[in-house]
Scaffold this active site. Structure first.
Site, PDB file in Angstrom:
ATOM      1  N   LYS A 107       5.633   0.987  -5.170  1.00 26.41           N
ATOM      2  CA  LYS A 107       5.804   2.070  -3.745  1.00 26.41           C
ATOM      3  C   LYS A 107       6.957   2.783  -4.009  1.00 26.41           C
ATOM      4  CE  LYS A 107       2.048   0.305  -0.997  1.00 26.41           C
ATOM      5  NZ  LYS A 107       1.574  -0.434  -1.611  1.00 26.41           N
ATOM      6  N   LYS A 189      -7.124  -1.099  -9.428  1.00 24.59           N
ATOM      7  CA  LYS A 189      -8.168  -1.705  -8.402  1.00 24.59           C
ATOM      8  C   LYS A 189      -8.781  -0.607  -7.175  1.00 24.59           C
ATOM      9  CE  LYS A 189      -4.359  -2.742  -5.147  1.00 24.59           C
ATOM     10  NZ  LYS A 189      -4.365  -3.436  -3.992  1.00 24.59           N
ATOM     11  N   LYS A 192      -7.436   1.335  -0.467  1.00 26.42           N
ATOM     12  CA  LYS A 192      -7.242   2.327   0.718  1.00 26.42           C
ATOM     13  C   LYS A 192      -6.641   3.282   0.443  1.00 26.42           C
ATOM     14  CE  LYS A 192      -6.869  -1.492   4.121  1.00 26.42           C
ATOM     15  NZ  LYS A 192      -5.615  -1.780   3.884  1.00 26.42           N
TER      16      LYS A 192
HETATM   17  P1  ADP Z   1      -4.736  -2.071   0.337  1.00 21.47           P
HETATM   18  O1  ADP Z   1      -4.265  -2.679  -0.861  1.00 21.47           O
HETATM   19  O2  ADP Z   1      -6.256  -1.439   0.109  1.00 21.47           O
HETATM   20  O3  ADP Z   1      -4.179  -1.319   1.243  1.00 21.47           O
HETATM   21  P2  ADP Z   1      -3.992  -4.330   1.757  1.00 21.47           P
HETATM   22  O4  ADP Z   1      -2.776  -4.473   1.376  1.00 21.47           O
HETATM   23  O5  ADP Z   1      -4.074  -4.252   3.313  1.00 21.47           O
HETATM   24  O6  ADP Z   1      -5.145  -3.451   0.999  1.00 21.47           O
HETATM   25  O7  ADP Z   1      -4.750  -5.911   1.407  1.00 21.47           O
HETATM   26  C1  ADP Z   1      -5.724  -6.638   2.340  1.00 21.47           C
HETATM   27  C2  ADP Z   1      -6.284  -7.654   1.579  1.00 21.47           C
HETATM   28  O8  ADP Z   1      -7.278  -7.099   0.489  1.00 21.47           O
HETATM   29  C3  ADP Z   1      -5.382  -8.544   0.757  1.00 21.47           C
HETATM   30  O9  ADP Z   1      -5.700  -9.745   1.004  1.00 21.47           O
HETATM   31  C4  ADP Z   1      -5.553  -8.009  -0.994  1.00 21.47           C
HETATM   32  O10 ADP Z   1      -5.077  -8.956  -1.743  1.00 21.47           O
HETATM   33  C5  ADP Z   1      -6.976  -7.544  -0.820  1.00 21.47           C
HETATM   34  N1  ADP Z   1      -7.254  -6.683  -1.641  1.00 21.47           N
HETATM   35  C6  ADP Z   1      -7.178  -5.034  -1.463  1.00 21.47           C
HETATM   36  N2  ADP Z   1      -7.637  -4.559  -2.701  1.00 21.47           N
HETATM   37  C7  ADP Z   1      -8.168  -5.601  -3.295  1.00 21.47           C
HETATM   38  C8  ADP Z   1      -9.023  -5.266  -4.666  1.00 21.47           C
HETATM   39  N3  ADP Z   1      -9.087  -4.062  -5.296  1.00 21.47           N
HETATM   40  N4  ADP Z   1      -9.437  -6.564  -5.076  1.00 21.47           N
HETATM   41  C9  ADP Z   1      -9.188  -7.884  -4.462  1.00 21.47           C
HETATM   42  N5  ADP Z   1      -8.722  -7.860  -3.382  1.00 21.47           N
HETATM   43  C10 ADP Z   1      -8.030  -6.456  -2.745  1.00 21.47           C
END
Ligand code: ADP
Length: 326
Positions: A107, A189, A192
């Site tokens: 970050k 991966k 969002k």
């Molecule tokens: P992002 O990384 O998209 O902002 P968050 O940090 O809000 O998402 O994560 C919410 C949940 O989704 C967490 O449990 C995270 O481990 C899971 N998650 C986010 N991206 C992935 C991914 N590409 N594969 C598996 N789990 C994911």
């Protein structure tokens, strides 16, 4: 207990890493699932779209199968006790270990002008979110593994210093290992905030899903029978395993091993299976999102359940720390 940040529409990574497990857990456990609105302030300080995003995440949680009657589905900022627990835990978290956290380093690279203390202590607030309900199972994707390890360290330090109040939280998944849903361009991966064209969102319409899948990286096919798949091809198979039938997967595995695979056909099939999977969730979420009264009712009901549990935990915490003078 688990949570998702309201920083945009949810994607397949959120669904298969987190939500799918929530939906199964609600039948077996007492569950707390929150929209992590406070966490989103570490990277999205502009709150103009926050309310809309909170409504989106709530709607997508429910559309994916969460039942607000069975679980506490609530907003992080509605539970004020978490801030108090976060403060106590901060005294047990060391600067060195926080600075070494992979997500913090990422970050800071992404937003060098805003490396705020909230980002540094993100794993501490996350621990407070979890243990405010004395939760032991935390359904998350693979990217959260290190945070859960830190949560266990903070919990063990607390228990060691002040007495056994908290169970050790574990990252949880119904499969054999934590899931990482890869992005469509073969690197990293689905997420969002990054790589939006290589991420399939639960809100994407059918044409957009098809367009994104057809753009996924492939090559001209294997030259030798039974060869090893390159990472980007492995990813397409992995995505297929999430939504396609066993027969379909078997067919393309055989075609790959015989060197007769046509990636165009494989992607067309994957696109159709993705459309079949995403469309009902998108339609349901849209209907829920337009019903603000219902969403308000859900949030109030969720906050009531979560507050009850948080208040009970904080009684124990204050007692254990020795903050009881009369
Ligand atoms: P992002 O990384 O998209 O902002 P968050 O940090 O809000 O998402 O994560 C919410 C949940 O989704 C967490 O449990 C995270 O481990 C899971 N998650 C986010 N991206 C992935 C991914 N590409 N594969 C598996 N789990 C994911």
């Amino acid at each position: 207990m688990s949570g998702i940040r309201p920083t945009g529409f949810l994607h397949l990574g959120n669904y298969f890493g987190a939500l799918r497990n929530y939906v199964r857990m609600q039948e077996e456990y007492e569950c707390f699932f929150m929209v992590a609105d406070l966490h989103s302030l570490t990277t999205h300080p502009d709150t103009k779209e926050l309310k809309l995003n909170v409504h989106r995440v709530l709607s997508e949680n429910i559309a994916s199968g969460l039942d607000p009657d069975k679980v506490a589905l609530y907003c992080q900022s509605h539970i004020h006790e978490t801030a108090e627990l976060y403060l106590y835990l901060n005294m047990l978290a060391y600067k060195g270990e926080l600075e070494k956290t992979a997500t913090f380093k990422d970050k800071v690279r992404q937003q060098p002008d805003n490396s705020n203390a909230g980002l540094l202590t993100y794993p501490v607030l996350q621990t407070a979110d979890i243990i405010i309900h004395r939760a032991s199972l935390v359904p998350v994707g693979k990217d959260q593994e290190q945070h859960l390890e830190m949560a266990r360290n903070f919990v063990n330090r607390f228990n060691h210093r002040y007495g056994d109040v908290f169970p050790e939280p574990q990252a949880f998944n119904y499969g054999s290992e934590l899931v990482k849903v890869p992005s469509l361009d073969g690197s990293g991966k689905m997420s969002k905030s990054e790589n939006q064209n290589a991420t399939l969102f639960l809100s994407d319409d059918d044409e957009l899903v098809r367009k994104k899948v057809m753009k996924a990286k492939t090559d001209s096919g294997p030259l030798e029978k039974n060869s090893q798949k390159p990472g980007y091809i492995e990813n397409i198979f992995l995505l297929m395993k999430l939504v396609s039938s066993d027969d379909t997967i078997k067919k393309f595995e055989e075609d790959f091993n015989n060197c007769t695979i046509r990636y165009g056909d494989m992607k067309k099939q994957l696109a159709e299976d993705m459309v079949k999977f995403i469309t009902p969730i998108r339609q349901k979420a849209e209907a829920i999102r337009n019903d603000e009264k219902y969403l308000k009712f859900i949030m109030e009901k969720g906050a009531e359940k979560a507050n009850k549990s948080a208040k009970a935990t904080m009684e124990l915490v204050r007692q254990a720390i020795g903050l009881n003078y009369y």
